[in-house]
Design an enzyme around this catalytic site. Structure first.
Site, mmCIF file in Angstrom:
data_model
loop_
_atom_site.group_PDB
_atom_site.id
_atom_site.type_symbol
_atom_site.label_atom_id
_atom_site.label_comp_id
_atom_site.label_asym_id
_atom_site.label_seq_id
_atom_site.Cartn_x
_atom_site.Cartn_y
_atom_site.Cartn_z
ATOM 1 N N TYR A 169 99.995 52.529 33.439
ATOM 2 C CA TYR A 169 100.561 53.166 32.247
ATOM 3 C C TYR A 169 100.194 53.281 31.168
ATOM 4 O O TYR A 169 100.597 53.870 30.268
ATOM 5 C CB TYR A 169 102.334 52.527 32.060
ATOM 6 C CG TYR A 169 102.981 52.732 33.459
ATOM 7 C CD1 TYR A 169 103.295 54.069 33.920
ATOM 8 C CD2 TYR A 169 103.295 51.764 34.233
ATOM 9 C CE1 TYR A 169 104.125 54.140 35.241
ATOM 10 C CE2 TYR A 169 104.204 51.642 35.453
ATOM 11 C CZ TYR A 169 104.546 52.955 35.841
ATOM 12 O OH TYR A 169 105.156 53.043 37.151
ATOM 13 N N ASP B 94 122.988 65.073 38.806
ATOM 14 C CA ASP B 94 124.313 65.998 38.726
ATOM 15 C C ASP B 94 124.375 66.381 37.342
ATOM 16 O O ASP B 94 124.766 67.216 36.778
ATOM 17 C CB ASP B 94 125.419 64.928 39.211
ATOM 18 C CG ASP B 94 125.507 65.270 40.744
ATOM 19 O OD1 ASP B 94 124.913 65.774 41.363
ATOM 20 O OD2 ASP B 94 126.342 64.537 41.211
ATOM 21 N N HIS C 96 106.254 62.175 34.903
ATOM 22 C CA HIS C 96 105.933 60.920 35.164
ATOM 23 C C HIS C 96 104.385 60.779 34.859
ATOM 24 O O HIS C 96 103.488 61.607 34.888
ATOM 25 C CB HIS C 96 105.813 60.725 36.744
ATOM 26 C CG HIS C 96 107.182 60.926 37.274
ATOM 27 N ND1 HIS C 96 108.276 59.892 37.227
ATOM 28 C CD2 HIS C 96 107.862 62.065 37.814
ATOM 29 C CE1 HIS C 96 109.152 60.383 37.891
ATOM 30 N NE2 HIS C 96 109.072 61.655 38.385
ATOM 31 N N ARG D 63 108.021 56.532 46.114
ATOM 32 C CA ARG D 63 107.805 57.153 44.724
ATOM 33 C C ARG D 63 107.608 58.734 45.143
ATOM 34 O O ARG D 63 107.457 59.357 44.119
ATOM 35 C CB ARG D 63 106.533 56.761 43.960
ATOM 36 C CG ARG D 63 106.883 55.231 43.530
ATOM 37 C CD ARG D 63 105.637 54.785 42.506
ATOM 38 N NE ARG D 63 105.992 53.320 42.501
ATOM 39 C CZ ARG D 63 106.611 52.477 41.609
ATOM 40 N NH1 ARG D 63 107.540 52.982 41.063
ATOM 41 N NH2 ARG D 63 106.419 51.103 41.890
HETATM 42 C C1 DQA Z 1 107.010 56.390 36.620
HETATM 43 C C2 DQA Z 1 107.156 56.655 37.964
HETATM 44 C C3 DQA Z 1 108.158 55.837 38.648
HETATM 45 O O1 DQA Z 1 108.005 55.662 40.068
HETATM 46 C C4 DQA Z 1 108.334 54.377 37.908
HETATM 47 O O2 DQA Z 1 109.398 53.737 38.614
HETATM 48 C C5 DQA Z 1 108.203 54.245 36.643
HETATM 49 C C6 DQA Z 1 107.403 55.260 35.757
HETATM 50 C C7 DQA Z 1 105.576 57.272 35.665
HETATM 51 O O3 DQA Z 1 106.106 57.592 34.631
HETATM 52 O O4 DQA Z 1 104.862 57.378 36.357
HETATM 53 O O5 DQA Z 1 108.899 53.518 36.161
HETATM 54 O O6 DQA Z 1 108.190 57.400 36.275
#
Ligand code: DQA
Length: 140
Positions: free
Chosen positions: A22, A86, A99, A110
């Protein structure tokens, strides 16, 4: 245009958790860049983050009439929150799912998002640029 950027569960830890996935920038730093990007194009952006599913639903509900669209990274909730799905389905605002990571290149759980079907589109895999691209999609 006035866009609401919503971040969900654990996104407040961006910059400190799993930096290899991230990145090293905090959510505040990313949001400051998004704000500058929006304003540079003559638009505006507001920001909301919560770890709580119900608060995320309320943010989506109360955006109606106040914003022109939503950029949403719901974090892990994306994979299973029917409540957030929803809330998206209930709003007439366009919602772009984001993401930072390429969720398709990670664990199998995921690869499924229950949100995508009710979103206008989805941008993933570009780190913080995923947010910038999602914002820009409203300005094109
Ligand atoms: C996420 C991807 C998700 O699988 C994960 O649980 C996150 C971050 C992303 O920004 O890549 O918390 O949403």
């Amino acid at each position: 245009m006035n866009i609401l950027v919503i971040n969900g569960v654990n996104l407040n830890l961006t910059g400190t958790r799993e930096k290899g996935i991230y990145g090293e920038e905090t959510l505040d730093e990313i949001n400051a860049e998004l704000r500058a990007f929006a304003e540079g194009k003559g638009h505006s952006a507001d920001f909301f983050q919560s770890n709580l599913e119900g608060e995320l639903c309320e943010a989506i509900q109360s955006a109606q009439g106040r914003y022109d669209g939503i950029v949403l990274n719901a974090g892990a909730y994306s994979h299973y929150s029917i409540a957030i799905r929803d809330a998206i389905a209930a709003t007439s605002l366009p919602v772009v799912e984001v993401h930072m990571s390429n969720v398709h290149a990670r664990e199998a759980f995921r690869r499924t998002s229950v949100l995508t079907e009710v979103c206008r589109g989805e941008i993933l895999g570009f780190g913080k640029r995923s947010y910038l691209l999602a914002l820009e999609s409203f300005f094109l």
